[in-house]
Write an enzyme that holds these catalytic residues in place. Structure first.
Site, PDB file in Angstrom:
ATOM      1  N   ASN A  48      14.465  39.492  87.573  1.00  0.00           N
ATOM      2  CA  ASN A  48      14.248  40.739  88.320  1.00  0.00           C
ATOM      3  C   ASN A  48      13.931  41.914  87.396  1.00  0.00           C
ATOM      4  O   ASN A  48      14.051  43.063  87.797  1.00  0.00           O
ATOM      5  CB  ASN A  48      15.497  41.083  89.140  1.00  0.00           C
ATOM      6  CG  ASN A  48      15.836  39.986  90.134  1.00  0.00           C
ATOM      7  OD1 ASN A  48      14.959  39.450  90.790  1.00  0.00           O
ATOM      8  ND2 ASN A  48      17.110  39.640  90.226  1.00  0.00           N
ATOM      9  N   HIS A 136      22.082  41.058 102.033  1.00  0.00           N
ATOM     10  CA  HIS A 136      22.665  40.422 100.849  1.00  0.00           C
ATOM     11  C   HIS A 136      24.130  40.030 101.069  1.00  0.00           C
ATOM     12  O   HIS A 136      24.865  40.693 101.803  1.00  0.00           O
ATOM     13  CB  HIS A 136      22.575  41.434  99.701  1.00  0.00           C
ATOM     14  CG  HIS A 136      22.848  40.862  98.352  1.00  0.00           C
ATOM     15  ND1 HIS A 136      24.028  41.074  97.682  1.00  0.00           N
ATOM     16  CD2 HIS A 136      22.079  40.105  97.540  1.00  0.00           C
ATOM     17  CE1 HIS A 136      23.973  40.482  96.505  1.00  0.00           C
ATOM     18  NE2 HIS A 136      22.804  39.883  96.393  1.00  0.00           N
ATOM     19  N   GLU A 180      18.347  46.325 104.185  1.00  0.00           N
ATOM     20  CA  GLU A 180      17.756  46.494 102.853  1.00  0.00           C
ATOM     21  C   GLU A 180      16.376  47.106 103.025  1.00  0.00           C
ATOM     22  O   GLU A 180      15.728  46.856 104.038  1.00  0.00           O
ATOM     23  CB  GLU A 180      17.614  45.117 102.160  1.00  0.00           C
ATOM     24  CG  GLU A 180      18.944  44.461 101.886  1.00  0.00           C
ATOM     25  CD  GLU A 180      18.823  43.077 101.233  1.00  0.00           C
ATOM     26  OE1 GLU A 180      17.788  42.773 100.628  1.00  0.00           O
ATOM     27  OE2 GLU A 180      19.795  42.313 101.353  1.00  0.00           O
ATOM     28  N   SER A 184      15.594  40.682  99.437  1.00  0.00           N
ATOM     29  CA  SER A 184      15.616  40.053  98.111  1.00  0.00           C
ATOM     30  C   SER A 184      14.990  38.668  98.084  1.00  0.00           C
ATOM     31  O   SER A 184      14.483  38.252  97.048  1.00  0.00           O
ATOM     32  CB  SER A 184      17.049  39.983  97.595  1.00  0.00           C
ATOM     33  OG  SER A 184      17.879  39.312  98.515  1.00  0.00           O
ATOM     34  N   ASP A 209      20.161  49.302 101.416  1.00  0.00           N
ATOM     35  CA  ASP A 209      20.287  48.736 100.075  1.00  0.00           C
ATOM     36  C   ASP A 209      18.897  48.684  99.447  1.00  0.00           C
ATOM     37  O   ASP A 209      17.997  48.007  99.958  1.00  0.00           O
ATOM     38  CB  ASP A 209      20.907  47.331 100.211  1.00  0.00           C
ATOM     39  CG  ASP A 209      21.079  46.597  98.883  1.00  0.00           C
ATOM     40  OD1 ASP A 209      20.285  46.827  97.948  1.00  0.00           O
ATOM     41  OD2 ASP A 209      21.991  45.747  98.805  1.00  0.00           O
ATOM     42  N   HIS A 212      15.996  46.123  95.305  1.00  0.00           N
ATOM     43  CA  HIS A 212      14.700  45.644  94.813  1.00  0.00           C
ATOM     44  C   HIS A 212      13.588  46.680  94.923  1.00  0.00           C
ATOM     45  O   HIS A 212      12.464  46.440  94.509  1.00  0.00           O
ATOM     46  CB  HIS A 212      14.308  44.351  95.524  1.00  0.00           C
ATOM     47  CG  HIS A 212      15.250  43.242  95.208  1.00  0.00           C
ATOM     48  ND1 HIS A 212      15.147  42.476  94.068  1.00  0.00           N
ATOM     49  CD2 HIS A 212      16.370  42.819  95.839  1.00  0.00           C
ATOM     50  CE1 HIS A 212      16.140  41.601  94.030  1.00  0.00           C
ATOM     51  NE2 HIS A 212      16.902  41.788  95.094  1.00  0.00           N
ATOM     52  N   LYS A 241      18.136  45.595  87.983  1.00  0.00           N
ATOM     53  CA  LYS A 241      16.870  44.897  88.253  1.00  0.00           C
ATOM     54  C   LYS A 241      15.735  45.668  87.587  1.00  0.00           C
ATOM     55  O   LYS A 241      15.620  45.618  86.368  1.00  0.00           O
ATOM     56  CB  LYS A 241      16.751  44.699  89.751  1.00  0.00           C
ATOM     57  CG  LYS A 241      17.778  43.628  90.161  1.00  0.00           C
ATOM     58  CD  LYS A 241      18.031  43.455  91.605  1.00  0.00           C
ATOM     59  CE  LYS A 241      19.070  42.349  91.780  1.00  0.00           C
ATOM     60  NZ  LYS A 241      19.799  42.420  93.031  1.00  0.00           N
TER      61      LYS A 241
HETATM   62  C1  LIG Z   1      21.119  41.977  93.358  1.00  0.00           C
HETATM   63  C2  LIG Z   1      21.507  42.603  94.642  1.00  0.00           C
HETATM   64  C3  LIG Z   1      22.734  43.250  94.784  1.00  0.00           C
HETATM   65  C4  LIG Z   1      23.786  43.197  93.711  1.00  0.00           C
HETATM   66  O1  LIG Z   1      23.471  44.010  92.651  1.00  0.00           O
HETATM   67  P1  LIG Z   1      24.099  43.698  91.205  1.00  0.00           P
HETATM   68  O2  LIG Z   1      23.976  44.984  90.488  1.00  0.00           O
HETATM   69  O3  LIG Z   1      23.300  42.592  90.638  1.00  0.00           O
HETATM   70  O4  LIG Z   1      25.518  43.296  91.444  1.00  0.00           O
HETATM   71  C5  LIG Z   1      22.995  43.908  95.966  1.00  0.00           C
HETATM   72  N1  LIG Z   1      22.098  43.905  96.972  1.00  0.00           N
HETATM   73  C6  LIG Z   1      20.922  43.256  96.887  1.00  0.00           C
HETATM   74  C7  LIG Z   1      19.969  43.285  98.021  1.00  0.00           C
HETATM   75  C8  LIG Z   1      20.596  42.582  95.717  1.00  0.00           C
HETATM   76  O5  LIG Z   1      19.449  41.902  95.632  1.00  0.00           O
END
Ligand SMILES: *Cc1c(COP(=O)(O)O)cnc(C)c1O
Length: 387
Positions: A48, A136, A180, A184, A209, A212, A241
């Site tokens: 990522n 997620h 989101e 993801s 969220d 990404h 990411k």
């Molecule tokens: C990767 C991810 C997370 C978690 O984030 P980290 O910093 O890796 O713990 C939360 N939500 C989504 C949608 C993700 O893809």
């Protein structure tokens, strides 16, 4: 074998039997969109690190400088002595980047979701929670910790959300929608303009969220929420990411952040992020707004990959971002294709249940700005050969 281990061994045997045993493999990010695994260089479609910041000299240098200045540990949790001037300055920077009144750092995105959601739900007993089916695992964990039953709407089906809000939400004292901005595993986007309108019409709070999207989409890479300042109650995202570091943020109103400081267990009872982590984030925030060329290149690579998958007759769902699924279907087929690609020099991880719904096992292809068009064409040719 100890009593505990024999129970665990039996549980692992069930995972084995289902063909779902996973193992860890040492891998190193390398330049030009590559990784090194088992001594071999592979073209990487599984990380990522979208903008190539995880090994950027400005980030590593600032992490080193801030460590030299402030040490390796922050000493305590934030409410005790763990808050440094650097934490407060960085939070102000993040709020400016996201266009919100305030922001709060978390140790990771998983921890942010698992901490913030139960804290929010505790504010209003009886609150009704509406979640996109594909959110997620960390958001599901947050809702589960609160012991609240979620009303799940079909992925990105906002008509379904409206129906659920009307039938399940009308009598509740409050409503919260969780989604989101970029999903993801599918690389598709939520319709944030319509979601905000629905939230406003149903007097619901909206939590988005942006794990990404942060760094990659929206004006100057500030996420899709930045296209509609003030319309989304709570945005979270991660620095792990596209921003090439570690840790996460929650951004929103001053009241929201003050409330979380006082109530979010995963914020209160954990040690503050250390100087190296803060330095890397600070440097990434210097660079990200100016990376429009990298963002445009990622978008062009995504289009090229989707066109190529079309030509191979492979479904890529509604992807419109740097994440492109190639949906294969059966778990064994996705695993076999991934293994053939690895033998041919490409790392394209198969994603299977329980991470994605049964029958939708896929390659999750994640693009890096350091990929070339030739890398995409070579991947497509290898997929064509393997099929
Ligand atoms: C990767 C991810 C997370 C978690 O984030 P980290 O910093 O890796 O713990 C939360 N939500 C989504 C949608 C993700 O893809």
């Amino acid at each position: 074998m100890s009593r505990l281990d024999s129970h665990l061994q039996a549980a692992l045997a069930r995972i084995d039997k289902a063909g779902q045993r996973r193992t860890l493999r040492a891998t190193a990010l390398a330049p030009r969109g590559r990784v090194i695994r088992d001594g071999r260089e592979l073209v990487d479609f599984s990380s990522n690190d979208y903008l190539g910041l995880a090994r950027h000299p400005l980030l590593t240098e600032r992490a080193r400088e801030w460590t030299a200045r402030d040490g390796t540990g922050s000493g305590a949790s934030r409410l005790v002595t763990g808050t440094s001037a650097a934490h407060l300055a960085l939070e102000a920077r993040i709020a400016a980047f996201k266009g919100t009144e305030a922001a709060l750092l978390f140790a990771s995105g998983w921890q942010a979701n698992a901490a913030v959601i139960p804290a929010l739900l505790a504010a209003t007993p009886g609150v009704a929670v509406f979640t996109d089916r594909l959110i997620h695992a960390s958001m599901h964990a947050g809702v589960a910790m609160a012991g609240v039953r979620q009303h799940r709407f079909r992925h990105n089906d906002l008509d379904h959300l409206e129906t659920l809000l009307a039938s399940k939400g009308a009598d509740a004292p409050a409503r919260l929608i969780l989604t989101e901005s970029v999903f993801s595993m599918d690389g598709d986007r939520a319709d944030l303009p319509r979601l905000t309108a629905i939230a406003e019409a149903h007097d619901a709070a909206l939590f988005v969220d942006e794990a990404h999207a942060t760094g990659v989409l929206g004006p100057q890479g500030r996420g899709l929420s930045a296209e509609m300042p003030g319309r989304i109650d709570l945005v979270m995202g991660t620095f792990s990411k596209a921003l090439g570091g570690f840790g996460a943020y929650v951004a929103g109103s001053r009241v929201l952040i003050d409330y979380l400081v006082n109530t979010a267990s995963g914020f209160i009872f954990t040690t503050a992020p250390p100087p190296a982590v803060l330095g890397a984030i600070d440097a990434a925030l210097d660079l990200v707004p100016g990376m429009d060329a990298e963002r445009a290149h990622l978008a062009a690579l995504g289009d090229r990959l989707r066109e190529g998958l079309d030509a191979l007759g492979l479904d890529h769902g509604h992807s419109s971002t740097q994440i492109v699924p190639a949906v294969i279907g059966a778990e064994e087929d996705a695993m076999a294709l991934s293994a053939k690609l690895e033998a041919a020099g490409f790392l394209a991880s198969a994603i299977r249940p329980p991470t994605v719904p049964p029958g939708t096992s896929r390659l999750r292809l994640a693009l890096r700005a350091s990929h070339s068009a030739a890398d995409i064409d070579a991947l497509l040719a290898a997929i064509g050969d393997a099929l």
